[in-house]
Design an enzyme around this catalytic site. Structure first.
Site, PDB file in Angstrom:
ATOM      1  N   HIS A 238       0.812  -1.218   0.000  1.00  0.00           N
ATOM      2  CA  HIS A 238       0.000   0.000   0.000  1.00  0.00           C
ATOM      3  C   HIS A 238       0.847   1.271   0.000  1.00  0.00           C
ATOM      4  O   HIS A 238       0.344   2.352  -0.285  1.00  0.00           O
ATOM      5  CB  HIS A 238      -0.997   0.005   1.165  1.00  0.00           C
ATOM      6  CG  HIS A 238      -0.406   0.296   2.511  1.00  0.00           C
ATOM      7  ND1 HIS A 238      -0.102  -0.693   3.413  1.00  0.00           N
ATOM      8  CD2 HIS A 238      -0.081   1.456   3.110  1.00  0.00           C
ATOM      9  CE1 HIS A 238       0.378  -0.148   4.517  1.00  0.00           C
ATOM     10  NE2 HIS A 238       0.404   1.156   4.354  1.00  0.00           N
TER      11      HIS A 238
ATOM     12  N   ASP B 237       0.101  -7.678   1.430  1.00  0.00           N
ATOM     13  CA  ASP B 237       0.454  -6.261   1.557  1.00  0.00           C
ATOM     14  C   ASP B 237       1.972  -6.082   1.608  1.00  0.00           C
ATOM     15  O   ASP B 237       2.507  -5.404   2.485  1.00  0.00           O
ATOM     16  CB  ASP B 237      -0.197  -5.625   2.791  1.00  0.00           C
ATOM     17  CG  ASP B 237      -0.153  -4.087   2.726  1.00  0.00           C
ATOM     18  OD1 ASP B 237       0.164  -3.549   1.659  1.00  0.00           O
ATOM     19  OD2 ASP B 237      -0.411  -3.445   3.767  1.00  0.00           O
TER      20      ASP B 237
ATOM     21  N   SER C  14       4.592   2.658   7.852  1.00  0.00           N
ATOM     22  CA  SER C  14       4.241   1.527   6.988  1.00  0.00           C
ATOM     23  C   SER C  14       5.411   1.100   6.120  1.00  0.00           C
ATOM     24  O   SER C  14       6.048   1.934   5.457  1.00  0.00           O
ATOM     25  CB  SER C  14       3.065   1.896   6.086  1.00  0.00           C
ATOM     26  OG  SER C  14       1.887   2.023   6.828  1.00  0.00           O
TER      27      SER C  14
END
Length: 455
Positions: A98, A129, A203
Site C-alpha cells: 500500500h 500487503d 508503513s
C-alpha cells in the site's frame, strides 16, 4: 539474497544488552539499512464542462472565472511517504504494497546519504500487503538480517524504525503484545501486535527483535486506540520474496476444501466432544484433498504438524506451503483420528458463485422450501433429485439466526441426503422438539453446515 539472523532462546538479548540501558548500540547497527520511501501518484485531470451558447456570450467570462478554460484539467499529482528496508547489498528493498500501490514515481532516500535513488517495483502482492523494490546504488548497500517470526514470543522486546508523519528514521520500542492477530485485512491475516509506537509513515518499515533481526514489517495501526500496531510476520515475507525472485509472482498452496469454524452447536450436531479443529464442508472434485481421501464432515486438526485452531490458521498455513510439496493432514472422522499424505497444488483463485431459483414451496423450521430447477442442478453438478431450495426465511423463525438465506440449497438433514421438501419434512419430523437439526447448505459453490434448534 538476505542473511538469516541467529535466533537465541525466546526473550534472550545480545551480550551486554539490557533494556534499561537503551537500544542505541542496536539502532546504530541496523539504522543504515532503513530507508525513506516517497511516492508520486499521477491521475488524469477531470474534463472541464463546456458551455454551449452564442459566441461572445457575456456569461462565458463568469463561467471561466469559476471553471477555467474549456478542455481537460491538468493531471492531478499526490505525494505520500512511507518506509522500507534494504535486504540485500545489491539494492533489494522490502516495504508494504500500500506504500507503492498506483505510484508512478518511487524515490528512496538512504539515511547515510543525501542521494535520492529511483526505485522500480520487482513484485508486489495485495493479500500479503508486501512489495519488493530495486534500486541501483552503484555500490553495495548495508542490509539487515531476517529473524524467525514463528519463534517470536509474546512479551519480547521489539524496536520499530521508520518515518512516522514524515519524520525520517524515528525509533520506537515496545514489546510483542500478541501474535496471530486477525484484523480483517484479508484471508491471510496473521499479524504481530506490538505496543511499539506505529504511526502513519511507519508503513513498510522493519520491526526488529532485540538481536537486531527483522521479525516483521510494520503495516497497520488501530484507528480507535493508541499503542496498538500490527506487523506482517517476516516468515510470510520470506516466502513472498522467494516467489517473486523465482517465479516473478506469488504462489499459494491449495488443498481443495471448503471449511468453516467448528462452533459448539456444530460440534454437538456432529456428535463431537469439543470444538478443536475446523470442519470440512466441501471437497472439490479432482483436488488434492479428494485424491488423498478427505471427505465432507471431516474435522481438520493439524496440517504439516501445526495445530489448526481456526479456519484462518489453515488458510495461512496451506497458502504458505510451496505448491508441489506433500504434507501430513490429520482429521477426525467418526470420532477417530486419520492421517493423510496430501500434495499441495497452486491456488488459482476463487470459484465463481452461482444463482438458483425454484418452484413449489413448503414451510419448515421457518424456511419456505421448493425443488431445485433442473438447469441449476445441472450447473451445480448436483446428483439427480438431491437438494431443496430455500425460497424464503421467516425472520422470526428458528432458522433466522443461523445464516441460512433465500437462494441456498439444503442438501442434508442430520447427515442424510434430502431431495424434496417432503424428504426434508420427514427428516425433520424424526427429530424431537428441542433437539438440534444439522443442515448442509450450498450457496453458490460454497458448502457450509448450520444447526437449527427444532421448536
Amino acid at each position: 539474497i538476505w542473511t538469516e539472523g541467529t535466533r537465541r532462546s525466546a526473550g534472550a538479548v545480545p551480550p551486554g544488552f539490557h533494556p534499561m540501558q537503551g537500544f542505541s548500540a542496536l539502532v546504530k547497527q541496523v539504522q543504515p539499512a532503513v530507508v525513506n520511501i516517497s511516492t508520486t501518484i499521477e491521475r488524469p485531470g477531470r474534463a472541464v464542462i463546456q458551455r454551449r451558447g452564442r459566441s461572445g456570450d457575456p456569461m462565458d467570462d463568469l463561467f471561466r472565472h469559476f471553471f477555467g478554460d474549456p478542455g481537460s484539467a491538468p493531471p492531478q499529482r499526490r505525494n505520500s511517504l512511507g518506509s522500507g528496508f534494504v535486504i540485500s547489498a545489491d539494492g533489494h528493498i522490502l516495504t508494504n504494497n500500500h506504500v507503492v500501490a498506483e505510484a508512478t514515481e518511487i524515490t528512496v532516500k538512504l539515511p547515510d546519504s543525501s542521494r535520492e535513488l529511483t526505485a522500480k517495483v520487482i513484485g508486489r502482492d495485495e493479500k500479503y500487503d508486501l512489495a519488493l523494490l530495486k534500486v541501483e546504488a552503484g555500490a553495495p548497500l548495508p542490509f539487515v538480517p531476517f529473524g524467525d517470526s514463528d519463534a517470536l514470543e509474546v512479551g519480547e522486546w521489539v524496536i520499530a524504525i521508520g518515518s512516522p508523519f514524515g519524520l525520517a528514521y524515528t525509533v520506537t520500542a515496545g514489546i510483542v503484545s500478541a501474535k496471530d492477530r486477525v484484523i480483517g485485512a484479508g484471508p491471510f491475516d496473521d499479524f504481530i501486535q506490538t505496543d511499539a509506537s506505529i504511526n502513519p509513515g511507519n508503513s513498510g518499515g522493519p520491526l526488529f527483535d532485540a538481536s537486531g533481526n527483522v521479525v516483521g514489517i510494520n503495516t497497520a495501526i488501530h484507528a480507535a486506540g493508541q499503542g496498538i500496531g500490527f506487523a506482517v510476520p517476516v516468515n510470510m515475507a520470506k516466502q513472498f520474496i522467494r516467489d517473486v525472485l523465482t517465479h516473478g509472482r506469488v504462489t499459494r498452496g491449495w488443498l481443495g476444501v471448503g471449511i468453516q469454524e467448528l462452533t459448539p452447536e456444530l460440534a454437538k450436531g456432529l456428535g463431537l466432544r469439543d470444538t478443536e479443529g475446523v470442519l470440512v464442508s466441501q471437497v472439490f472434485p479432482d483436488s488434492p484433498a479428494e485424491k488423498a481421501g478427505v471427505k465432507r464432515g471431516d474435522v481438520i486438526q493439524s496440517f504439516a504438524g501445526r495445530r489448526i485452531d481456526s479456519a484462518g490458521t489453515l488458510t495461512r498455513t496451506v497458502g504458505l506451503t510451496p505448491p508441489g510439496q506433500s504434507r501430513d493432514l490429520v482429521v477426525l472422522r467418526d470420532g477417530k483420528p486419520r492421517t493423510f499424505k496430501i500434495q499441495v497444488i497452486e491456488r488459482e483463485g476463487d470459484a465463481p458463485a452461482a444463482a438458483v431459483e425454484g418452484g413449489a414451496t413448503r414451510d419448515l423450521l421457518g424456511l419456505t422450501l421448493g425443488t431445485v430447477p433442473e438447469r441449476d442442478a445441472a450447473r451445480l453438478r448436483l446428483p439427480r433429485g438431491q437438494g431443496v431450495l430455500v425460497q424464503d426465511v421467516d425472520p422470526s423463525g428458528p432458522a433466522a439466526d443461523t445464516g441460512v438465506r433465500a437462494g441456498d440449497i439444503l442438501l442434508e438433514v442430520n447427515r442424510a441426503p434430502v431431495g424434496s421438501p417432503d424428504d426434508f419434512a420427514a427428516a425433520v419430523g424424526r427429530v424431537r422438539s428441542g433437539d438440534s437439526v444439522l443442515l448442509l447448505s450450498l450457496r453458490g459453490n460454497n458448502y457450509f453446515y448450520v444447526v437449527v434448534k427444532k421448536p
